[in-house]
Design an enzyme around this catalytic site. Structure first.
Site, PDB file in Angstrom:
ATOM      1  N   CYS A 195     -59.670  20.803 -15.011  1.00  0.00           N
ATOM      2  CA  CYS A 195     -59.260  20.122 -13.789  1.00  0.00           C
ATOM      3  C   CYS A 195     -57.790  20.400 -13.498  1.00  0.00           C
ATOM      4  O   CYS A 195     -56.915  19.994 -14.256  1.00  0.00           O
ATOM      5  CB  CYS A 195     -59.479  18.618 -13.940  1.00  0.00           C
ATOM      6  SG  CYS A 195     -58.851  17.686 -12.535  1.00  0.00           S
ATOM      7  N   CYS A 248     -64.710  13.853  -9.362  1.00  0.00           N
ATOM      8  CA  CYS A 248     -63.272  14.051  -9.250  1.00  0.00           C
ATOM      9  C   CYS A 248     -62.967  14.712  -7.902  1.00  0.00           C
ATOM     10  O   CYS A 248     -63.520  15.773  -7.599  1.00  0.00           O
ATOM     11  CB  CYS A 248     -62.774  14.929 -10.394  1.00  0.00           C
ATOM     12  SG  CYS A 248     -61.061  15.438 -10.199  1.00  0.00           S
ATOM     13  N   TYR A 277     -19.737  -4.634 -12.914  1.00  0.00           N
ATOM     14  CA  TYR A 277     -19.638  -5.909 -13.624  1.00  0.00           C
ATOM     15  C   TYR A 277     -20.085  -5.700 -15.059  1.00  0.00           C
ATOM     16  O   TYR A 277     -21.125  -5.084 -15.311  1.00  0.00           O
ATOM     17  CB  TYR A 277     -20.571  -6.954 -13.004  1.00  0.00           C
ATOM     18  CG  TYR A 277     -19.950  -7.756 -11.889  1.00  0.00           C
ATOM     19  CD1 TYR A 277     -18.665  -8.294 -12.013  1.00  0.00           C
ATOM     20  CD2 TYR A 277     -20.665  -7.999 -10.721  1.00  0.00           C
ATOM     21  CE1 TYR A 277     -18.108  -9.045 -10.987  1.00  0.00           C
ATOM     22  CE2 TYR A 277     -20.112  -8.747  -9.689  1.00  0.00           C
ATOM     23  CZ  TYR A 277     -18.834  -9.264  -9.834  1.00  0.00           C
ATOM     24  OH  TYR A 277     -18.295 -10.001  -8.824  1.00  0.00           O
ATOM     25  N   LYS A 301     -28.478 -11.624 -12.820  1.00  0.00           N
ATOM     26  CA  LYS A 301     -29.031 -10.343 -13.250  1.00  0.00           C
ATOM     27  C   LYS A 301     -28.752  -9.353 -12.123  1.00  0.00           C
ATOM     28  O   LYS A 301     -29.422  -9.359 -11.091  1.00  0.00           O
ATOM     29  CB  LYS A 301     -30.529 -10.447 -13.513  1.00  0.00           C
ATOM     30  CG  LYS A 301     -31.085  -9.171 -14.101  1.00  0.00           C
ATOM     31  CD  LYS A 301     -32.477  -9.369 -14.640  1.00  0.00           C
ATOM     32  CE  LYS A 301     -32.926  -8.198 -15.488  1.00  0.00           C
ATOM     33  NZ  LYS A 301     -32.931  -6.924 -14.794  1.00  0.00           N
ATOM     34  N   LYS A 317     -36.633 -14.157 -13.868  1.00  0.00           N
ATOM     35  CA  LYS A 317     -36.666 -13.432 -12.596  1.00  0.00           C
ATOM     36  C   LYS A 317     -36.880 -14.378 -11.408  1.00  0.00           C
ATOM     37  O   LYS A 317     -37.432 -15.465 -11.565  1.00  0.00           O
ATOM     38  CB  LYS A 317     -37.801 -12.390 -12.614  1.00  0.00           C
ATOM     39  CG  LYS A 317     -37.688 -11.390 -13.738  1.00  0.00           C
ATOM     40  CD  LYS A 317     -36.453 -10.522 -13.646  1.00  0.00           C
ATOM     41  CE  LYS A 317     -36.622  -9.359 -12.710  1.00  0.00           C
ATOM     42  NZ  LYS A 317     -37.478  -8.304 -13.218  1.00  0.00           N
ATOM     43  N   CYS A 347     -61.407  18.522  -8.799  1.00  0.00           N
ATOM     44  CA  CYS A 347     -62.164  19.639  -9.371  1.00  0.00           C
ATOM     45  C   CYS A 347     -63.675  19.472  -9.227  1.00  0.00           C
ATOM     46  O   CYS A 347     -64.433  20.368  -9.571  1.00  0.00           O
ATOM     47  CB  CYS A 347     -61.794  19.837 -10.839  1.00  0.00           C
ATOM     48  SG  CYS A 347     -62.445  18.560 -11.924  1.00  0.00           S
ATOM     49  N   CYS A 369     -62.056  11.664 -14.761  1.00  0.00           N
ATOM     50  CA  CYS A 369     -62.607  12.984 -14.511  1.00  0.00           C
ATOM     51  C   CYS A 369     -62.922  13.617 -15.861  1.00  0.00           C
ATOM     52  O   CYS A 369     -62.113  13.571 -16.785  1.00  0.00           O
ATOM     53  CB  CYS A 369     -61.571  13.813 -13.757  1.00  0.00           C
ATOM     54  SG  CYS A 369     -61.855  15.576 -13.843  1.00  0.00           S
ATOM     55  N   ASP A 422     -28.581  -6.215  -9.860  1.00  0.00           N
ATOM     56  CA  ASP A 422     -29.591  -5.197  -9.616  1.00  0.00           C
ATOM     57  C   ASP A 422     -28.907  -3.879  -9.270  1.00  0.00           C
ATOM     58  O   ASP A 422     -28.811  -3.491  -8.117  1.00  0.00           O
ATOM     59  CB  ASP A 422     -30.502  -5.651  -8.470  1.00  0.00           C
ATOM     60  CG  ASP A 422     -31.777  -4.838  -8.439  1.00  0.00           C
ATOM     61  OD1 ASP A 422     -31.993  -4.040  -9.371  1.00  0.00           O
ATOM     62  OD2 ASP A 422     -32.548  -4.990  -7.483  1.00  0.00           O
ATOM     63  N   SER A 440     -33.656  -3.099 -23.054  1.00  0.00           N
ATOM     64  CA  SER A 440     -33.873  -3.869 -21.821  1.00  0.00           C
ATOM     65  C   SER A 440     -34.102  -5.334 -22.154  1.00  0.00           C
ATOM     66  O   SER A 440     -33.969  -5.745 -23.303  1.00  0.00           O
ATOM     67  CB  SER A 440     -35.034  -3.286 -21.043  1.00  0.00           C
ATOM     68  OG  SER A 440     -36.065  -2.983 -21.922  1.00  0.00           O
ATOM     69  N   ASP A 457       0.827  -1.199   0.000  1.00  0.00           N
ATOM     70  CA  ASP A 457       0.000   0.000   0.000  1.00  0.00           C
ATOM     71  C   ASP A 457       0.867   1.257   0.000  1.00  0.00           C
ATOM     72  O   ASP A 457       0.559   2.254  -0.652  1.00  0.00           O
ATOM     73  CB  ASP A 457      -0.899   0.026   1.247  1.00  0.00           C
ATOM     74  CG  ASP A 457      -2.052  -0.957   1.106  1.00  0.00           C
ATOM     75  OD1 ASP A 457      -2.130  -1.609   0.044  1.00  0.00           O
ATOM     76  OD2 ASP A 457      -2.856  -1.062   2.049  1.00  0.00           O
ATOM     77  N   GLU A 500     -26.218 -16.090 -16.468  1.00  0.00           N
ATOM     78  CA  GLU A 500     -25.536 -15.032 -15.724  1.00  0.00           C
ATOM     79  C   GLU A 500     -26.433 -14.484 -14.633  1.00  0.00           C
ATOM     80  O   GLU A 500     -27.653 -14.520 -14.758  1.00  0.00           O
ATOM     81  CB  GLU A 500     -25.204 -13.856 -16.674  1.00  0.00           C
ATOM     82  CG  GLU A 500     -24.915 -14.268 -18.078  1.00  0.00           C
ATOM     83  CD  GLU A 500     -24.579 -13.094 -18.980  1.00  0.00           C
ATOM     84  OE1 GLU A 500     -24.835 -11.937 -18.599  1.00  0.00           O
ATOM     85  OE2 GLU A 500     -24.049 -13.358 -20.072  1.00  0.00           O
TER      86      GLU A 500
HETATM   87  S1  IVH Z   1     -28.012  -8.030 -20.898  1.00  0.00           S
HETATM   88  C1  IVH Z   1     -30.011  -5.381 -24.642  1.00  0.00           C
HETATM   89  N1  IVH Z   1     -27.141  -9.115 -18.692  1.00  0.00           N
HETATM   90  O1  IVH Z   1     -30.903  -5.588 -16.726  1.00  0.00           O
HETATM   91  C2  IVH Z   1     -29.932  -5.442 -23.164  1.00  0.00           C
HETATM   92  N2  IVH Z   1     -28.441  -7.147 -18.494  1.00  0.00           N
HETATM   93  O2  IVH Z   1     -33.573  -5.576 -17.891  1.00  0.00           O
HETATM   94  C3  IVH Z   1     -28.996  -6.523 -22.742  1.00  0.00           C
HETATM   95  N3  IVH Z   1     -28.750  -6.383 -16.200  1.00  0.00           N
HETATM   96  O3  IVH Z   1     -30.473  -2.796 -18.769  1.00  0.00           O
HETATM   97  C4  IVH Z   1     -28.914  -6.603 -21.276  1.00  0.00           C
HETATM   98  N4  IVH Z   1     -27.589  -7.973 -15.243  1.00  0.00           N
HETATM   99  O4  IVH Z   1     -29.027  -2.973 -16.690  1.00  0.00           O
HETATM  100  C5  IVH Z   1     -27.855  -8.105 -19.221  1.00  0.00           C
HETATM  101  N5  IVH Z   1     -26.261 -10.216 -16.867  1.00  0.00           N
HETATM  102  C6  IVH Z   1     -26.973  -9.195 -17.374  1.00  0.00           C
HETATM  103  C7  IVH Z   1     -27.565  -8.200 -16.575  1.00  0.00           C
HETATM  104  C8  IVH Z   1     -28.303  -7.189 -17.176  1.00  0.00           C
HETATM  105  C9  IVH Z   1     -28.298  -6.891 -15.043  1.00  0.00           C
HETATM  106  C10 IVH Z   1     -29.613  -5.196 -16.317  1.00  0.00           C
HETATM  107  C11 IVH Z   1     -29.154  -4.205 -17.338  1.00  0.00           C
HETATM  108  C12 IVH Z   1     -30.250  -4.100 -18.353  1.00  0.00           C
HETATM  109  C13 IVH Z   1     -31.413  -4.618 -17.576  1.00  0.00           C
HETATM  110  C14 IVH Z   1     -32.418  -5.211 -18.533  1.00  0.00           C
END
Ligand code: IVH
Length: 722
Positions: free
Chosen positions: A468, A438, A243, A135, A333, A441, A462, A137, A99, A50, A133
């Site tokens: 409104c 409503c 990542y 997912k 999911k 209003c 409404c 968050d 997405s 370090d 992989e």
């Molecule tokens: S692949 C064309 N791989 O989930 C989009 N996304 O719901 C390809 N995310 O916007 C996305 N882990 O922010 C991919 N192993 C993973 C992921 C991942 C998290 C997120 C990412 C994406 C969102 C889609």
């Protein structure tokens, strides 16, 4: 320059360095420190002490202090924070950040597999190897490297346009400032997730509480709040990690598969999770899902499911995208988190289209690490226990104030009540009476008859329209929201405040605030919480939006059924605001007009959108709003794709059998090349691709004198005739 003794140079006291030597040293230090960051943060295996590392950083800083103009964009000192920015610059993504489609059950994963096979024309026993992989968050981020050096980091934003967070990303030690290793493409956009380890999140929240500041609801919010900091020093203090999960623009991709790409990333110094696996069958993927669900509580980062991706890039390319998601990947999911609590009240919210939405106020409850205190109750039928199909739901239980309820929270989705525990219902609880006026209003609130379903709309609206205040305010909020005009510093609270004080009534008023404030016609600085600096920032943010992309402009108008995707389709079709408005004028006059039929023929749009456009543009006051607005802002024409493709702006119809690709694949190709794939032939059609067995469409095309080509000619036209 004579021969340099590099070894002597690195020991030379900073005060004695010449300018030229200083530049060489800064370059060396940037590289070396980046390498040590890599060993330390990515490999978890530092190769120096370090103290040695600190000495390198101190030398770098000392040289920079003597020669500030030599500070490099990839300087390690940027990792502790550049000066605070005033706002984030917007950046358009070279390749959109889209997405993923979600699957919640095994069956949906099997369905995905069938779709992939159908699209590619693969038999059931062909092996489709996939990556499995986590997912992550967190929040997605795109890192652009040119010649191996980090030049831009951008948030996802609305997928097409994000925010420049480069200064902040440079403070994240996981993110390499420069890449090393083999075959680094000249341009390489690494995409992945910025996240905060759970342990760091807990520590941060303890500190927040000690300082008397609000704790973050979850690691993801903490990560978002930390990355979107105007002061990079704050970002630097938070332990953010990264990542990789994919890529955007790449000048030449050395890998042929997703897994190979990850291997390259590891060698380039980009962090890739070692939880990623490769599997050859759906049961093996489902097994991965089960194993990850089990490991989830032990991980130091949040995951909300797993992702499967077709490994081969050539297949990924053929599969392409549908709406905003790749066909070659799916997110499987995890089940939602659940909790039990008491429904304390039901409040009615009036939205921008006048919809009365009931919101359940809960006794706050911790569900999977998030405090939940509100739930959406959708509409009055839902509260009564009647579903959209008119049949009882939840065993016909109605929801009453005072009920004990089971609440479910899945990811970012608004929490839902999934069950009512009748045994715990207070004896005096009465069925909820949904208001018929409503609450804002006082106008009548009605359920329209829907001719398509033959039933009353589930939503009560409404009838006050622009009378409104709630609707007007909600429209204004929508107008300035992130995916629309995205005016920083003009949040929901500010809109309400300005509206209450009659500073703004229509969107155009926002753009005249500055002028009116300066003339003394209004007094923003008389309002509580509006200091000079804040007002100045607001005006700057407003002025920064006097130029706007066509799709955002259309979306901002808040037309019913015209969301982001539809706005994009419309913008891509019309390209300029003039062309768009000209067509709208026609549609307003006549919903059967040629302009209306043209919209109908755009893939993804249909009669519902036409009807909504007709209704909106038929209202004189909406034209007034638009015309006033156009005096204040410039709408930029939609860019024609840089490489002029032979199909850009062209409408193509396929008919008959195709031999080399599936129908879906062909249509997708057209869309990707900037054209539109339509289902029927009209005067607007530019090209008909006819295969064996073509019938009436071919005949009509011949009658109209439209260009007709074979599948082979089509492939040649788009450059796929290998
Ligand atoms: S692949 C064309 N791989 O989930 C989009 N996304 O719901 C390809 N995310 O916007 C996305 N882990 O922010 C991919 N192993 C993973 C992921 C991942 C998290 C997120 C990412 C994406 C969102 C889609």
């Amino acid at each position: 320059m004579g021969v340099l003794d590099y070894d002597a140079l690195r020991r030379k006291p900073v005060e004695e360095l010449t300018r030229e030597e200083a530049a060489i040293e800064l370059e060396r230090l940037a590289k070396e420190i980046a390498e040590h960051d890599y060993h330390y943060y990515v490999e978890n295996a530092p190769v120096i002490t370090d103290a040695e590392y600190d000495a390198l950083r101190r030398r770098n800083e000392a040289i920079e202090a003597r020669f500030p103009d030599l500070i490099r964009p990839d300087s390690p000192s940027r990792r502790v924070g550049a000066p605070p920015a005033e706002g984030f610059r917007k950046v358009r993504h070279a390749v959109p950040m889209l997405s993923l489609k979600d699957a919640f059950s095994d069956e949906e994963v099997y369905e995905w597999d069938r779709r992939v096979r159908r699209f590619l024309g693969l038999s059931e026993d062909e092996v489709i190897r996939c990556t499995a992989e986590p997912k992550f968050d967190g929040l997605s981020c795109s890192l652009r490297y040119e010649h191996g050096a980090l030049v831009l980091a951008a948030t996802r934003g609305n997928g097409y346009e994000g925010e420049d967070v480069t200064a902040n990303a440079r403070t994240i030690r996981d993110i390499p400032q420069r890449l090393h290793g083999p075959d680094i493409p000249e341009v390489l956009e690494i995409r992945g997730e910025v996240y905060m380890p759970i342990s760091s999140f807990m520590k941060l929240n303890e500190e927040q509480q000690k300082k008397g500041q609000k704790p973050f609801a979850n690691p993801r919010n903490a990560a978002a709040g930390s990355l979107r900091q105007l002061d990079p020093k704050v970002t630097a203090e938070r332990n953010l990690r990264f990542y990789c999960w994919g890529f955007g623009e790449v000048s030449s991709m050395p890998a042929k598969t997703q897994a190979e790409f990850y291997d390259y990333c590891r060698r380039w110094g980009v962090p890739v999770s070692d939880l990623i696996e490769l599997h050859d069958s759906i049961p093996a993927l489902l097994d991965y899902h089960a194993r990850m669900l089990e490991r989830r509580p032990d991980l130091d980062f949040d995951i909300d499911g797993v992702v499967y991706k077709v490994n081969r890039f050539d297949w990924q390319e053929r599969l392409g995208f549908v709406q905003r998601a790749p066909r070659w990947a799916i997110a499987h999911k995890f089940p939602a988190h659940r909790g039990i609590t008491v429904l304390e009240d039901i409040q009615i919210h009036v939205g921008r289209t006048g919809a009365l939405t009931p919101v359940g106020i809960l006794e706050p409850v911790n569900i999977g690490g998030v405090i939940v205190s509100r739930v959406s109750l959708h509409n009055e039928d839902y509260i009564k226990g009647i579903g959209a199909d008119g049949r009882p739901i939840r065993g016909g239980k109605d929801i009453r104030i005072g009920d004990t309820v089971v609440v479910e929270r899945a990811g970012d989705v608004i929490p839902q009540i999934v069950d009512v525990i009748l045994e715990k219902r207070p004896p005096d609880a009465k069925p909820y009476q949904f208001p018929t006026r409503c609450p804002v209003c006082g106008s009548k609130a009605v359920r329209e008859f829907n001719p398509r379903t033959g039933r009353l709309d589930a939503v009560r609206r409404c009838t006050g329209g622009l009378y409104c205040p709630a609707q007007v305010v909600e429209r204004l909020k929508h107008f300035v929201s992130k995916r629309a005009f995205d005016i920083e510093g003009l949040g929901e609270k500010a809109i309400e405040q300005f509206f209450d004080h009659k500073f703004i009534r229509t969107p155009a008023d926002i753009f005249t605030l500055e002028e009116r404030e300066k003339k003394g016609e209004i007094c923003i600085h008389c309002l509580e919480g509006w200091g000079e600096k804040k007002i100045e920032n607001l005006f700057r943010a407003i002025n920064a939006r006097r130029r706007i992309a066509l799709d955002r402009f259309i979306y901002a108008l808040g037309i019913r059924h015209v969301g982001e995707v539809t706005s994009r389709l419309l913008a891509r079709h019309y390209r300029t605001i003039e062309a768009f408005l000209a067509a709208m004028r026609e549609i307003a006059r006549d919903r059967e007009s040629e302009a209306a039929q043209e919209i109908d023929s755009i893939d993804g749009l249909g009669p519902v959108v036409v009807e909504a456009l007709h209704n909106f543009f038929n209202e004189e006051h909406n034209w007034q709003v638009i015309n006033q607005l156009l005096e204040e802002v410039t709408v930029e024409p939609e860019e024609v794709p840089a490489e002029q493709s032979p199909l850009a702006g062209k409408t193509v119809v396929f008919t008959g059998r195709l031999e080399h690709m599936t129908r879906d694949e062909a249509k997708d190709l057209v869309e990707r090349l900037g054209g539109h794939a339509a289902n029927s032939v009209s005067r607007k059609t530019d090209l008909v691709v006819a295969g064996p067995g073509a019938g009436s469409k071919l005949k009509k095309a011949q009658e109209l004198g439209i260009r007709i080509i074979s599948e082979e000619e089509f492939l040649k036209l788009v450059g796929l005739d290998s």
